[in-house]
Design a protein around this motif. Structure first.
Motif, PDB file in Angstrom:
ATOM      1  N   ALA A   1     -25.151  75.210  29.699  1.00 57.63           N
ATOM      2  CA  ALA A   1     -24.031  76.069  30.058  1.00 57.63           C
ATOM      3  C   ALA A   1     -22.740  75.271  30.200  1.00 57.63           C
ATOM      4  N   ILE A   2     -21.636  76.009  30.109  1.00 58.93           N
ATOM      5  CA  ILE A   2     -20.306  75.401  30.256  1.00 58.93           C
ATOM      6  C   ILE A   2     -20.170  74.790  31.658  1.00 58.93           C
ATOM      7  N   ASN A   3     -19.392  73.696  31.766  1.00 57.49           N
ATOM      8  CA  ASN A   3     -19.100  73.105  33.078  1.00 57.49           C
ATOM      9  C   ASN A   3     -17.841  73.742  33.631  1.00 57.49           C
ATOM     10  N   LEU A   4     -17.918  74.255  34.854  1.00 56.46           N
ATOM     11  CA  LEU A   4     -16.750  74.884  35.477  1.00 56.46           C
ATOM     12  C   LEU A   4     -16.355  74.068  36.709  1.00 56.46           C
ATOM     13  N   TYR A   5     -15.075  73.690  36.756  1.00 55.95           N
ATOM     14  CA  TYR A   5     -14.601  72.903  37.901  1.00 55.95           C
ATOM     15  C   TYR A   5     -13.312  73.482  38.448  1.00 55.95           C
ATOM     16  N   GLN A   6     -13.120  73.260  39.741  1.00 54.07           N
ATOM     17  CA  GLN A   6     -11.830  73.553  40.332  1.00 54.07           C
ATOM     18  C   GLN A   6     -10.861  72.461  39.885  1.00 54.07           C
ATOM     19  N   ALA A   7      -9.657  72.861  39.495  1.00 51.49           N
ATOM     20  CA  ALA A   7      -8.663  71.878  39.072  1.00 51.49           C
ATOM     21  C   ALA A   7      -7.289  72.412  39.418  1.00 51.49           C
ATOM     22  N   GLU A   8      -6.255  71.595  39.162  1.00 46.38           N
ATOM     23  CA  GLU A   8      -4.911  72.026  39.509  1.00 46.38           C
ATOM     24  C   GLU A   8      -3.992  71.755  38.332  1.00 46.38           C
ATOM     25  N   LEU A   9      -3.134  72.704  38.021  1.00 50.01           N
ATOM     26  CA  LEU A   9      -2.161  72.513  36.947  1.00 50.01           C
ATOM     27  C   LEU A   9      -0.924  71.838  37.522  1.00 50.01           C
ATOM     28  N   THR A  10      -0.415  70.838  36.804  1.00 54.31           N
ATOM     29  CA  THR A  10       0.811  70.178  37.273  1.00 54.31           C
ATOM     30  C   THR A  10       1.809  70.114  36.136  1.00 54.31           C
ATOM     31  N   GLN A  11       2.957  69.562  36.447  1.00 50.21           N
ATOM     32  CA  GLN A  11       4.006  69.292  35.444  1.00 50.21           C
ATOM     33  C   GLN A  11       4.283  70.514  34.580  1.00 50.21           C
ATOM     34  N   GLY A  12       4.461  71.666  35.212  1.00 49.54           N
ATOM     35  CA  GLY A  12       4.757  72.866  34.424  1.00 49.54           C
ATOM     36  C   GLY A  12       3.674  73.168  33.425  1.00 49.54           C
ATOM     37  N   ALA A  13       2.448  73.034  33.881  1.00 50.81           N
ATOM     38  CA  ALA A  13       1.280  73.332  33.059  1.00 50.81           C
ATOM     39  C   ALA A  13       1.134  72.396  31.863  1.00 50.81           C
ATOM     40  N   LYS A  14       1.689  71.199  31.972  1.00 52.44           N
ATOM     41  CA  LYS A  14       1.482  70.229  30.897  1.00 52.44           C
ATOM     42  C   LYS A  14       0.437  69.182  31.274  1.00 52.44           C
ATOM     43  N   GLY A  15      -0.053  69.302  32.484  1.00 52.73           N
ATOM     44  CA  GLY A  15      -1.083  68.374  32.924  1.00 52.73           C
ATOM     45  C   GLY A  15      -2.079  69.058  33.835  1.00 52.73           C
ATOM     46  N   LEU A  16      -3.266  68.455  33.920  1.00 55.52           N
ATOM     47  CA  LEU A  16      -4.323  69.051  34.720  1.00 55.52           C
ATOM     48  C   LEU A  16      -4.883  67.956  35.615  1.00 55.52           C
ATOM     49  N   ILE A  17      -5.013  68.256  36.916  1.00 53.95           N
ATOM     50  CA  ILE A  17      -5.629  67.269  37.791  1.00 53.95           C
ATOM     51  C   ILE A  17      -7.068  67.666  38.030  1.00 53.95           C
ATOM     52  N   LEU A  18      -7.970  66.840  37.484  1.00 57.46           N
ATOM     53  CA  LEU A  18      -9.402  67.108  37.613  1.00 57.46           C
ATOM     54  C   LEU A  18     -10.040  65.874  38.229  1.00 57.46           C
ATOM     55  N   ALA A  19     -10.784  66.059  39.286  1.00 58.17           N
ATOM     56  CA  ALA A  19     -11.458  64.958  39.978  1.00 58.17           C
ATOM     57  C   ALA A  19     -10.465  63.853  40.321  1.00 58.17           C
ATOM     58  N   GLY A  20      -9.280  64.244  40.698  1.00 61.07           N
ATOM     59  CA  GLY A  20      -8.275  63.287  41.138  1.00 61.07           C
ATOM     60  C   GLY A  20      -7.598  62.540  40.009  1.00 61.07           C
ATOM     61  N   GLU A  21      -7.895  62.870  38.759  1.00 66.80           N
ATOM     62  CA  GLU A  21      -7.268  62.160  37.640  1.00 66.80           C
ATOM     63  C   GLU A  21      -6.440  63.125  36.802  1.00 66.80           C
ATOM     64  N   LEU A  22      -5.392  62.579  36.211  1.00 62.16           N
ATOM     65  CA  LEU A  22      -4.493  63.420  35.420  1.00 62.16           C
ATOM     66  C   LEU A  22      -4.968  63.481  33.972  1.00 62.16           C
ATOM     67  N   ILE A  23      -5.052  64.676  33.466  1.00 59.18           N
ATOM     68  CA  ILE A  23      -5.375  64.842  32.053  1.00 59.18           C
ATOM     69  C   ILE A  23      -4.231  65.612  31.413  1.00 59.18           C
TER      70      ILE A  23
END
Ligand SMILES: Nc1ncnc2c1ncn2[C@@H]1O[C@H](COP(=O)(O)OP(=O)(O)OP(=O)(O)O)[C@@H](O)[C@H]1O
Ligand SMILES: [Mg+2]
Lengths: 318, 383
Positions: B239-261
């Motif tokens: 199954a797909i992996n679902l995680y809580q994350a946060e959008l940053t930089q006007g939705a140009k970045g994603l903070i997942l597990a404390g790291e910026l993607i």
């Protein structure tokens, strides 16, 4: 390499044999224990069934003579049976018992199956209906026979009142042969139809529901459904009910004994009544036992051949 | 041949339980429609309503141009394959297959020919004189199929027909069933709770959950554009992996597990609504095949601890945990699949010859163009 291999092939059989021996001994011990536990009940069974049966067989094959202080067994003879075969009373009783068995069992099975089918449709209130239905079956035959005697009674019976009320005169029920036979059958059907209904109902609710749904999708309904699906699937259950009923009906004693006393004349004298009369009223122990033994033998043959015919059906029940 | 049309169908059982809420669905001529969903979601109920074995409480059901709500099963021109086959135990295979034709009073010769043709198609010729109890499970299943297809119905209904078979036979029968359905060209409703079966067999797949139709689309569209977390989790294995994350930089970045993607521009183009979630908590979904092993210093990756490695030969199934809250959707994933209940658990499918073992600290790089985004409150997909 070779050495180990031979060792292995040697070791296995001996250890196998040893364990087999151990198992055998255990089994023997268990079997002994089993015998010890069952002996008391076997003794009781022997006393109340095996002894009377064997004794009846011995009596029926002996020259029994009565004297002042009991009876004594003479030599071996077939005389008792040949008396039966030449007695018109026995032949009538046999014919009557067979006729009565066939008609009442047939009617009971048809009625019982119909009632069971109706009951199965009943979603709510099946419990109370079942209790009501089983009432006749739960009444001791002697009592219900008394009740029916009241109903069919010649001067104040309910049945006669009903008949005369609808303008059918005042027929005699228990006082003349054919009506007496019919009355006896009605009493029996009233009492035992519920038994058949309950057995058939039990079979009916056990049938796989999706088979009926598949049949409905395939285009079955109503009578077609009954004849093509329900009845074939119910056949083993019905066969069992019939078997029980044949065994009971063929040995019928209490109902005619109370209702008609075997009369009028000998018209409702079943084999069991005849045997009883011969044994305990006329004290003809030899022929009396011969009646009992012949009845048992006949019903055994009847049931075994019935089973043989229906075996495939009984086996095909899944 | 006919279409099936369900309009606002509801089912309320006599005990007051509403098993199906307001489902509308239409199945085209010759279409293979799979109904899939977890146990108790109302698949069987829906199918039985189409068959006429269950009353429709509300809504209308059309087969072809005709509303058949009140038509009895035998007059709907449908055939149904039951989960437990429901063969007639007292009839031979030939009689089982020919029963419906016999009821239609077709001439004996014609029945014989049709039964033989169906038996030929299903490889049952040898068993025609046997009783069902003398057959194996797979053979019984084929008899049930034979009984359904011999009538050339306008609608074919199947309720988990393969669920009683062993895994190998099930895979084989999938393609057989499909082949037969194609030959007949008949509108088919096929119930299963196995998402693999749904994906491999359906022209379209309808995903149900607790009496609701969530989404109905082609298997690929369901996989690529799930309407919500439930569909995303239910479709796809592992199954797909679902995680809580946060959008940053006007939705140009994603903070997942404390790291910026970093999220490439293409993501914003394909998911325009994402902008309104800028700087907010969202749920991100990553398919196991969209994760790969990364070097220690690589950016746009997250640190993970390997828990279990399943080597399948063609690939490695790596169970790991990351420092993020994982989200499990109730009912969407089978118990057996969730090997680990722990926080931050996830699964990756990676190339077979990678050197990883349980206990390793690794870095996993997600394919950021393949992310799925869901509203963290409603679970609805964000596009
Ligand atoms: N006759 C009934 N009366 C009341 N409720 C029912 C009845 N039949 C089913 N239900 C309920 O309706 C719901 C849907 O049942 P249904 O059999 O359609 O599920 P399903 O999707 O086929 O599940 P499964 O995959 O386990 O077969 C269940 O919650 C069930 O408990
Ligand atoms: Mg079901």
């Amino acid at each position: 390499m070779v050495a180990t291999e031979t060792k292995v092939t040697e070791a296995t059989p001996t250890s196998k044999a040893a364990s087999k021996k151990l198992r055998d001994r255990n089994q023997i011990l268990l079997a002994r224990l089993g015998w010890r536990f069952t002996t008391p009940s076997l003794l009781v069974v022997g006393l109340v069934t095996i002894f009377p049966i064997s004794f009846s067989v011995i009596l029926s094959l002996s020259n029994v003579t009565l004297s002042g202080n009991g009876f004594s067994l003479g030599g071996f003879t077939f005389n008792n049976f040949s008396i039966l075969i030449h007695s018109s009373e026995w032949r009538y009783a046999l014919a009557f018992t067979i006729f009565y068995t066939i008609v009442s069992v047939l009617v009971e099975v048809i009625l019982g199956t119909m009632i069971a089918l109706l009951m199965e449709r009943l979603s709510g209130g099946r419990g109370p209906m079942m209790a009501l239905l089983l009432l006749p079956w739960s009444i001791i035959t002697v009592i219900s026979a008394e009740l029916w005697q009241y109903i069919f009674q010649g001067s104040y019976g309910v049945m006669q009142q009903i008949f005369s009320a609808v303008g059918l005169g005042k027929p005699v029920f228990l006082g003349s042969p054919t009506p007496a036979i019919i009355s006896m059958m009605i009493a029996d059907i009233w009492k035992t139809t519920p038994f058949v209904a309950v057995i058939v109902l039990a079979g009916l609710v056990m049938l796989p529901g999706d088979v009926f749904e598949a049949a409905a999708v395939d285009g079955c309904s109503g009578w077609v459904m009954f004849w093509k699906i329900t009845f074939p699937l119910l056949r083993p259950t019905i066969a069992i009910a019939v078997l029980f009923r044949i065994l009971q009906a063929f040995g019928i004693f209490d109902l005619p004994f109370v209702l008609t006393g075997g009369g009028p004349g000998t018209s409702t004298t079943s084999l069991a009544i005849l045997g009883y009369k011969a044994m305990f009223q006329n004290l003809q122990f030899g022929p009396g036992s011969a009646v009992a033994v012949s009845a048992t033998g006949l019903v055994l043959i009847g049931c075994l051949s019935f089973l043989k015919v229906f075996k495939s059906q009984v086996n095909s029940g899944e | 041949m006919a279409t099936i049309n369900l309009e606002n169908i509801k089912k309320i059982y006599p005990n007051g339980y509403e098993a199906v809420h307001d489902i509308s669905l239409s199945i085209a001529e010759g279409e293979f429609m799979v109904l899939v969903g977890p146990s108790g979601c109302g698949k069987t109920t829906l199918l039985r309503m189409v068959a006429g074995l269950e009353d429709i409480s509300h809504g209308s059901l059309k087969i072809g141009e005709k509303v058949v709500n009140e038509v009895s099963p035998k007059d709907r021109d449908i055939a149904m394959v039951f989960q437990n086959y429901a063969l007639y135990p007292h009839m031979t295979v030939a009689e089982n297959i020919g029963f419906a034709l016999k009821l239609k009073k077709l001439p004996k010769e014609e029945i014989g020919n049709k039964v033989r043709a169906a038996a030929e198609l299903l490889g049952l010729t040898e068993w025609l004189d046997r009783k069902p109890r003398e057959l194996s499970g797979g053979q019984r299943q084929r008899v049930a199929m034979g009984r359904a297809i011999v009538r050339e119905p306008s609608v074919l209904l199947m309720d988990e027909p393969l669920s009683n078979l062993d895994a190998k036979l099930r895979v084989k029968m999938r393609s057989e069933v499909l082949k037969i359905q194609r030959q007949l060209g008949v509108a088919t409703m096929y119930v299963t709770h196995d998402q693999t079966e749904a994906m491999t067999m359906g022209d379209r797949v309808a995903v149900l959950n607790s009496g609701n139709l969530l989404q109905c689309d082609t298997p690929q569209n369901l996989y690529d554009y799930p309407i919500d977390q439930f569909v995303a989790s239910f479709i796809g294995s592992p199954a797909i992996n679902l995680y809580q994350a946060e959008l940053t930089q006007g939705a140009k970045g994603l903070i997942l597990a404390g790291e910026l993607i970093d999220l490439p521009d293409s993501v914003l183009v394909s998911h325009p609504i994402l902008e309104s979630y800028a700087s907010k908590q969202i749920t991100v979904g990553i398919r196991p095949e969209d994760l790969s092993l990364a070097d220690e210093l690589e950016t746009n990756a997250v640190g993970a601890v390997v828990e279990i490695v399943e080597a399948l030969g063609s690939e490695l199934i790596v169970h790991f945990t990351i420092k993020a809250n994982s989200i499990t959707v109730e009912g969407a994933i089978e118990e057996a699949e969730t090997i680990m209940e722990s926080k931050g658990a996830g699964v990756a499918r990676i190339e077979p010859r990678a050197i990883v073992k349980a206990g390793d600290n690794v870095r996993l790089k997600p394919n950021s163009t393949a992310f799925h985004f869901f509203d963290s409150v409603t679970g609805i997909a964000i596009y």
